[in-house]
Design a protein around this motif. Structure first.
Motif, PDB file in Angstrom:
ATOM      1  N   THR A   3       1.325  -4.217  12.807  1.00 46.59           N
ATOM      2  CA  THR A   3       0.303  -3.736  11.885  1.00 46.59           C
ATOM      3  C   THR A   3       0.407  -4.550  10.602  1.00 46.59           C
ATOM      4  OG1 THR A   3       1.788  -2.090  10.973  1.00 46.59           O
ATOM      5  CG2 THR A   3       0.338  -1.393  12.761  1.00 46.59           C
ATOM      6  N   MET A   4      -0.693  -4.801  10.041  1.00 48.73           N
ATOM      7  CA  MET A   4      -0.744  -5.618   8.833  1.00 48.73           C
ATOM      8  C   MET A   4      -0.548  -4.726   7.606  1.00 48.73           C
ATOM      9  SD  MET A   4      -3.800  -8.070   7.833  1.00 48.73           S
ATOM     10  CE  MET A   4      -3.358  -9.736   7.785  1.00 48.73           C
ATOM     11  N   HIS A   5       0.375  -5.150   6.746  1.00 48.89           N
ATOM     12  CA  HIS A   5       0.634  -4.384   5.520  1.00 48.89           C
ATOM     13  C   HIS A   5      -0.302  -4.899   4.430  1.00 48.89           C
ATOM     14  CE1 HIS A   5       2.749  -2.097   2.542  1.00 48.89           C
ATOM     15  NE2 HIS A   5       3.028  -3.190   1.838  1.00 48.89           N
ATOM     16  N   ILE A   6      -1.087  -4.029   3.868  1.00 50.40           N
ATOM     17  CA  ILE A   6      -2.028  -4.406   2.823  1.00 50.40           C
ATOM     18  C   ILE A   6      -1.409  -4.054   1.479  1.00 50.40           C
ATOM     19  CG2 ILE A   6      -4.300  -3.987   1.841  1.00 50.40           C
ATOM     20  CD1 ILE A   6      -5.232  -3.281   4.662  1.00 50.40           C
ATOM     21  N   ARG A   7      -1.335  -5.065   0.612  1.00 48.88           N
ATOM     22  CA  ARG A   7      -0.757  -4.876  -0.712  1.00 48.88           C
ATOM     23  C   ARG A   7      -1.787  -4.227  -1.625  1.00 48.88           C
ATOM     24  NH1 ARG A   7       0.054  -9.460  -4.856  1.00 48.88           N
ATOM     25  NH2 ARG A   7       0.899  -8.261  -6.540  1.00 48.88           N
ATOM     26  N   LYS A   8      -1.345  -3.202  -2.350  1.00 49.85           N
ATOM     27  CA  LYS A   8      -2.248  -2.524  -3.265  1.00 49.85           C
ATOM     28  C   LYS A   8      -2.284  -3.282  -4.590  1.00 49.85           C
ATOM     29  CE  LYS A   8      -1.520   2.047  -1.358  1.00 49.85           C
ATOM     30  NZ  LYS A   8      -1.081   3.409  -1.628  1.00 49.85           N
ATOM     31  N   PRO A   9      -3.458  -3.460  -5.158  1.00 49.36           N
ATOM     32  CA  PRO A   9      -3.541  -4.149  -6.461  1.00 49.36           C
ATOM     33  C   PRO A   9      -2.975  -3.264  -7.563  1.00 49.36           C
ATOM     34  CG  PRO A   9      -5.692  -3.331  -5.815  1.00 49.36           C
ATOM     35  CD  PRO A   9      -4.764  -3.065  -4.654  1.00 49.36           C
TER      36      PRO A   9
END
Length: 102
Positions: A3-9
């Motif tokens: 699963t791809m980890h999406i970085r939060k801004p």
């Protein structure tokens, strides 16, 4: 699977605080640079400086030479052969060969 980890801004609060602190320090730096450049230019106008001294002392004043600069973060001002006359301009109230103000 992977699963791809999406970085939060960064949050909007952090962005706003960073912007305002950065703006404050940029303005402070600009004011310091202007003051460092303006002091020697201001001292070149001997007539204006004499007029300001006369208004301050409420008496005629004169001096031979004015110089100034910076000692660290403090401005320095040096007047040579300063004389403050009485209101009529006939006698000296104060006279000094050299005065240095820091």
């Amino acid at each position: 699977m992977f699963t791809m980890h999406i970085r939060k801004p960064f949050s909007d609060v952090i962005k706003s605080v960073t912007f305002w602190y950065g703006s404050f320090f940029a303005l402070l730096l600009a004011c310091l640079i202007i003051a460092r450049v303006a002091l020697p230019l201001w001292l070149e106008d001997k007539e204006n400086f004499t007029t300001q001294l006369e208004l301050l002392f409420n008496s005629p004043t004169n001096f031979d030479q004015i110089s100034g600069g910076w000692v660290g973060w403090s401005p320095s001002l040096r007047l040579k052969n300063l004389t403050v006359h009485d209101a009529g301009g006939k006698s000296n109230i104060f006279s000094a060969e050299e005065i240095e103000i820091r």
